[in-house]
Design an enzyme around this catalytic site. Structure first.
Site, PDB file in Angstrom:
ATOM      1  N   TYR A 131       0.768  -1.236   0.000  1.00 20.08           N
ATOM      2  CA  TYR A 131       0.000   0.000   0.000  1.00 20.08           C
ATOM      3  C   TYR A 131       0.808   1.300   0.000  1.00 20.08           C
ATOM      4  CZ  TYR A 131      -3.909  -3.074   1.346  1.00 20.08           C
ATOM      5  OH  TYR A 131      -4.848  -4.057   1.390  1.00 20.08           O
TER       6      TYR A 131
ATOM      7  N   ARG B  68      24.843  -6.634  21.209  1.00 16.08           N
ATOM      8  CA  ARG B  68      23.468  -6.522  21.718  1.00 16.08           C
ATOM      9  C   ARG B  68      23.080  -5.071  21.971  1.00 16.08           C
ATOM     10  NH1 ARG B  68      21.365 -10.801  19.991  1.00 16.08           N
ATOM     11  NH2 ARG B  68      19.589 -10.442  21.373  1.00 16.08           N
TER      12      ARG B  68
ATOM     13  N   HIS C  60     -30.540   9.668  11.082  1.00 14.93           N
ATOM     14  CA  HIS C  60     -30.832   8.290  11.518  1.00 14.93           C
ATOM     15  C   HIS C  60     -30.887   7.347  10.316  1.00 14.93           C
ATOM     16  CE1 HIS C  60     -32.061  10.219  15.313  1.00 14.93           C
ATOM     17  NE2 HIS C  60     -32.685  11.075  14.534  1.00 14.93           N
TER      18      HIS C  60
ATOM     19  N   GLN D 200      16.187  10.873  29.811  1.00 12.57           N
ATOM     20  CA  GLN D 200      17.068  10.294  28.798  1.00 12.57           C
ATOM     21  C   GLN D 200      16.447  10.450  27.417  1.00 12.57           C
ATOM     22  OE1 GLN D 200      18.198   5.836  28.129  1.00 12.57           O
ATOM     23  NE2 GLN D 200      19.718   6.706  29.525  1.00 12.57           N
TER      24      GLN D 200
ATOM     25  N   SER E 265     -16.877  -8.612  -8.200  1.00 14.36           N
ATOM     26  CA  SER E 265     -17.118  -9.854  -7.469  1.00 14.36           C
ATOM     27  C   SER E 265     -16.761 -11.032  -8.348  1.00 14.36           C
ATOM     28  CB  SER E 265     -18.596  -9.938  -7.045  1.00 14.36           C
ATOM     29  OG  SER E 265     -18.919 -11.244  -6.592  1.00 14.36           O
TER      30      SER E 265
END
Length: 489
Positions: A26, A90, A164, A246, A294
């Protein structure tokens, strides 16, 4: 299949592991790059250069050759070496310090001098957030521009209003678009404010006290403040936060994602309206010549773009919970449980906002209106809505208001029964015309039923709203309006 067979090694492996559809499917190239590793780690290197330049200018023993060496290797990031260093140490920042130092042996002793990990980490995040807003704002402006053109074109085209989701007093197609634009103007102001409110973390040290830099400059507070100011300016910010732990306060992330989540709510509402109107066949999003709606029903024209916007907007809205919770659990000067969450939530918020704006621009550039369908729907409902006008006209012609009201009530219920029980058309007007009681106003019926007399000041509201509220907001983006969106998917 042929493409996959032709892939070898690393490329083929991309198809055997999860890839975020936000990027693979996308998002735009510019927003994807904004959150890429290359943007991130080259920005780290630029920040180390800013720091070295400022420290040199303020008297630390750093040479022009060291700065020049660092500048020459900004883009030369050995990602394999950095990954190997991180597996060993790490620690992602130190891994890149070592990687940068390897290709800058002269500058190696002064890279990251006096800094903490958040000097590059948080400052880069703030740069990326700022640049993310700079990508989004023109896209939002283009959506607003396309909708403004649409609203102006259909400013006086009457259409049924809905409350509505039931037929209500008429409005116009353009006025309804202005309801969408009203929300987008709020989003435009919110995004600009959030962008302008961003500050730089600056040069603050491990717990925000600038102690390491005060030591470097042998207790010279003025030089430490000047260092902070210089680096902030080099990074393109007007201000830095005066106090931090920090990290910069994680409430900044709340402010950032809240305006994006709010934009998501706006887009969801607009695209839901488009989907509802598509069901009524009054309005449609663009539909490609060979597009399939579809797999089973070849006649369908599904509003897939609007549905995509709704789907992704829901994700965008939910992301706001991440920074809310992260900010609430940052203990004292900071804890590291923010890091992994922020890697996901900040990037996904901007990537998702980018996608929904690009898709909505594509929709608004090709919206199709069907005036005849709208007119038919008005004809079905307008006779009921016109009853008050008919009563007033009868009273002006000498009739009794109560008598007329009763006549209209009876005829309306008869017509409603035809519509609801028999599935027929609304024949209220035919009943009015057939009743001799209404003969004094029969010659007025056409005028009384002109849909444009039922839209009030909607056309005038459109004109004033666009000129006073919308166009002034778009003015700074005029040079970036001539960009159209061709959806790849």
């Amino acid at each position: 299949r042929e493409l996959f067979r032709g892939c070898s090694g690393r490329v083929a492996q991309e198809f055997t592991k999860y890839r975020s559809p936000l990027v693979s499917r996308y998002a735009s190239k510019e927003m994807s790059y904004n959150f890429s590793d290359r943007k991130k780690f080259t920005t780290w290197r630029k920040l180390w250069i800013f720091l070295a330049k400022a420290e040199k200018a303020l008297g630390l023993p750093i040479t022009d050759a060291q700065v020049a060496e660092m500048e020459s290797r900004v883009e030369d990031v050995d990602f394999a070496m950095a990954a190997e260093q991180e597996r060993k140490l790490r620690h992602d920042v130190m891994a890149h310090v070592h990687t940068f130092a390897y290709c800058c042996p002269t500058a190696a002793p002064i890279i990251h001098l006096g800094a903490t990990s958040c000097y590059v980490g948080d400052n880069t995040d703030l740069i990326v957030l700022r640049d993310g807003f700079e990508i989004l704002l023109p896209k939002l402006a283009r959506v607003m521009d396309r909708l403004a053109n649409f609203a102006e074109k259909y400013a006086d085209l009457p259409t049924l209003g809905f409350t509505h989701y039931q037929p209500a007093q008429l409005t116009t197609v353009g006025k309804r678009a202005c309801l969408w634009l009203q929300d987008l103007t709020m989003d435009m102001r919110n995004l600009r404010r959030a962008r302008d409110d961003l500050r730089f973390r600056g040069v603050k040290g491990t717990t925000g006290t600038q102690a390491s830099f005060l030591q470097l400059f042998q207790g010279d507070h003025a030089k430490v403040e000047e260092l902070d100011r210089m680096v902030t300016e080099m990074a393109g910010f007007k201000k830095a936060y005066l106090v931090t732990g920090q990290t910069y306060s994680r409430k900044v992330d709340i402010d950032t994602l809240s305006v994006l989540a709010s934009l998501g709510a706006t887009v969801h509402k607009i695209c839901t309206d488009i989907r509802l109107l598509a069901n009524l066949k009054e309005l449609e999003e663009p539909f490609e010549k060979e597009q399939i709606g579809s797999s089973a029903m070849p006649y369908k024209r599904n509003p897939m773009r609007a549905e995509r916007c709704c789907s992704l907007s829901r994700h965008l809205m939910t992301l706001l919970s991440d920074p809310l919770q992260t900010a609430s659990v940052q203990w004292l000067e900071r804890t590291l449980d923010d890091s992994a969450n922020r890697r996901i939530s900040l990037a996904e918020a901007f990537l998702t906002a980018d996608i929904v704006l690009s898709t909505l621009q594509n929709i608004t550039e090709g919206l199709v209106v069907y005036p005849k369908v709208i007119e038919r729907h008005i004809r079905h409902e307008l006779p009921f809505m016109a009853t008050e006008n008919i009563i007033m006209a009868m009273v002006k012609a000498g009739g009794n208001r109560q008598d007329c009201h009763e006549k209209i009530r009876v005829l309306s219920q008869q017509a409603a029964a035809v519509v609801k029980q028999d599935g027929g058309d609304n024949d209220l007007l035919d009943r009015v015309k057939a009743d001799s009681y209404f003969s004094p106003i029969l010659d007025q019926l056409d005028a009384l039923l002109d849909p444009k007399t039922f839209t009030g000041r909607a056309p005038q509201q459109v004109t004033r709203f666009l000129s006073e509220e919308v166009y002034p907001l778009l003015e700074p983006f005029r040079s970036k309006m001539d960009v159209t969106i061709e959806l790849e998917l």
